[in-house]
Motif scaffolding. Structure first.
Motif, PDB file in Angstrom:
ATOM      1  N   SER A   1       0.908  -1.146   0.022  1.00  0.00           N
ATOM      2  CA  SER A   1      -0.163   0.032   0.179  1.00  0.00           C
ATOM      3  C   SER A   1       0.777   1.313   0.090  1.00  0.00           C
ATOM      4  O   SER A   1       0.397   2.232  -0.438  1.00  0.00           O
ATOM      5  N   ARG A   2       2.123   1.252   0.382  1.00  0.00           N
ATOM      6  CA  ARG A   2       3.012   2.358   0.367  1.00  0.00           C
ATOM      7  C   ARG A   2       4.024   2.289  -0.718  1.00  0.00           C
ATOM      8  O   ARG A   2       4.903   3.144  -0.678  1.00  0.00           O
ATOM      9  N   TRP A   3       4.092   1.221  -1.390  1.00  0.00           N
ATOM     10  CA  TRP A   3       5.247   1.088  -2.267  1.00  0.00           C
ATOM     11  C   TRP A   3       5.177   2.442  -3.364  1.00  0.00           C
ATOM     12  O   TRP A   3       6.007   2.820  -3.819  1.00  0.00           O
ATOM     13  N   PRO A   4       3.818   2.657  -4.051  1.00  0.00           N
ATOM     14  CA  PRO A   4       3.817   3.573  -5.070  1.00  0.00           C
ATOM     15  C   PRO A   4       4.218   4.881  -4.525  1.00  0.00           C
ATOM     16  O   PRO A   4       4.873   5.631  -5.108  1.00  0.00           O
TER      17      PRO A   4
ATOM     18  N   LEU B   1       2.829  -1.249 -10.207  1.00  0.00           N
ATOM     19  CA  LEU B   1       2.598  -1.549  -8.522  1.00  0.00           C
ATOM     20  C   LEU B   1       1.461  -1.035  -8.201  1.00  0.00           C
ATOM     21  O   LEU B   1       0.800  -1.714  -7.430  1.00  0.00           O
ATOM     22  N   ALA B   2       1.038   0.213  -8.658  1.00  0.00           N
ATOM     23  CA  ALA B   2      -0.294   0.599  -8.344  1.00  0.00           C
ATOM     24  C   ALA B   2      -1.483  -0.218  -8.423  1.00  0.00           C
ATOM     25  O   ALA B   2      -2.503  -0.405  -7.634  1.00  0.00           O
ATOM     26  N   ALA B   3      -1.486  -0.668  -9.818  1.00  0.00           N
ATOM     27  CA  ALA B   3      -2.560  -1.472 -10.536  1.00  0.00           C
ATOM     28  C   ALA B   3      -2.457  -2.676  -9.777  1.00  0.00           C
ATOM     29  O   ALA B   3      -3.566  -3.435  -9.428  1.00  0.00           O
ATOM     30  N   ARG B   4      -1.357  -3.240  -9.605  1.00  0.00           N
ATOM     31  CA  ARG B   4      -1.083  -4.651  -9.317  1.00  0.00           C
ATOM     32  C   ARG B   4      -1.665  -4.940  -7.639  1.00  0.00           C
ATOM     33  O   ARG B   4      -2.418  -5.981  -7.264  1.00  0.00           O
TER      34      ARG B   4
ATOM     35  N   GLY C   1      -3.904  -2.464  -6.057  1.00  0.00           N
ATOM     36  CA  GLY C   1      -4.789  -1.792  -5.947  1.00  0.00           C
ATOM     37  C   GLY C   1      -4.915  -0.387  -5.222  1.00  0.00           C
ATOM     38  O   GLY C   1      -5.651  -0.183  -4.149  1.00  0.00           O
ATOM     39  N   VAL C   2      -3.755   0.417  -5.337  1.00  0.00           N
ATOM     40  CA  VAL C   2      -3.453   1.317  -4.345  1.00  0.00           C
ATOM     41  C   VAL C   2      -3.477   2.704  -5.537  1.00  0.00           C
ATOM     42  O   VAL C   2      -2.954   2.309  -6.825  1.00  0.00           O
TER      43      VAL C   2
END
Length: 240
Positions: free
Chosen positions: A194-197, A233-236, A238-239
């Motif tokens: 959830s914080r990666w993007p 990553l955001a799409a993967r 869901g963030v």
């Protein structure tokens, strides 16, 4: 006898700046030299690998590694640290808890590191002397570099290194495994998806559009690659 980066299989990225893609897991280690100090970013997966990096650094610059920055607490990036006696070690705040358990050794063995080598490196592992909670500027003598805690993301404790632009040379950002080029980014049990993007947004704000970005695994990339990976990553996960 004069030696060059290429003699040891390193990639020269700028004046006094280079990196090597280590065999096995294709993990990057990097060196940044100042007039008086020498910074190493990550240390390899075993004490033997760390000792080889130390010997190459000393051959290239005629002096020892004085500072170490650990990108994150995964075995292929940290288990060589004890090979660098006397170096000041930096890590993202809280990394010492992740390094103190038995997971490093067991992860290394599960990925093919001989059990004896993994146990020795884990037993002798040097924990960071300095915890970076935001940003930390290191003066290497005639060159300053920025250590930035931009995580969590790939792990709970992601630390990147920014080498400012000099002359015609662009800024260089050593990303650790927040960015991977030679394979899809890996999200293990300690990742914080959830914080990666947001971590990559921070990375891009530090380096800017013209910087050179050096992944933890794979070839050097540009800002467009990092931004595309951020969106994937955001799409993967869901963030936004």
């Amino acid at each position: 006898m004069n030696v060059s980066w290429e003699d040891f299989g390193w990639e020269r990225l700028g004046d006094g700046i280079g990196r090597r893609r280590l065999p096995g897991w294709d993990a990057t280690v990097a060196l940044v030299a100042g007039e008086s100090s020498l910074l190493l970013y990550d240390t390899g997966s075993t004490l033997r690998e760390g000792a080889g990096i130390r010997a190459q650094a000393e051959a290239l610059f005629g002096r020892r590694v004085t500072h170490i920055a650990l990108s994150h607490p995964h075995f292929d990036h940290v288990l060589g640290t004890a090979a660098f006696a006397g170096a000041e070690v930096y890590g993202a705040v809280g990394i010492e808890r992740a390094l103190a358990g038995d997971e490093l050794r067991s992860d290394a063995v599960s990925q093919g590191v001989p059990a004896e080598d993994a146990a020795e490196a884990a037993d002798l592992l040097v924990l960071p002397h300095h915890a970076v909670s935001g940003e930390w500027t290191l003066d290497l003598g005639g060159r300053q570099v920025l250590l930035a805690n931009v995580g969590p993301g790939h792990s709970g404790h992601d630390l990147v290194v920014l080498v400012p632009a000099a002359g015609d040379a662009p800024e260089i950002v050593f990303c650790g495994d927040l960015v991977e080029e030679s394979g899809e980014p890996q999200a293990g049990p300690d990742a914080v998806p959830s914080r990666w993007p947001a971590a990559l947004d921070r990375l891009l704000s530090l380096g800017g559009e013209n910087a050179v970005y050096v992944p933890g695994h794979g070839a050097v990339v540009d800002a467009a690659f990092v931004r595309a990976q951020r969106d994937q990553l955001a799409a993967r996960f869901g963030v936004s």
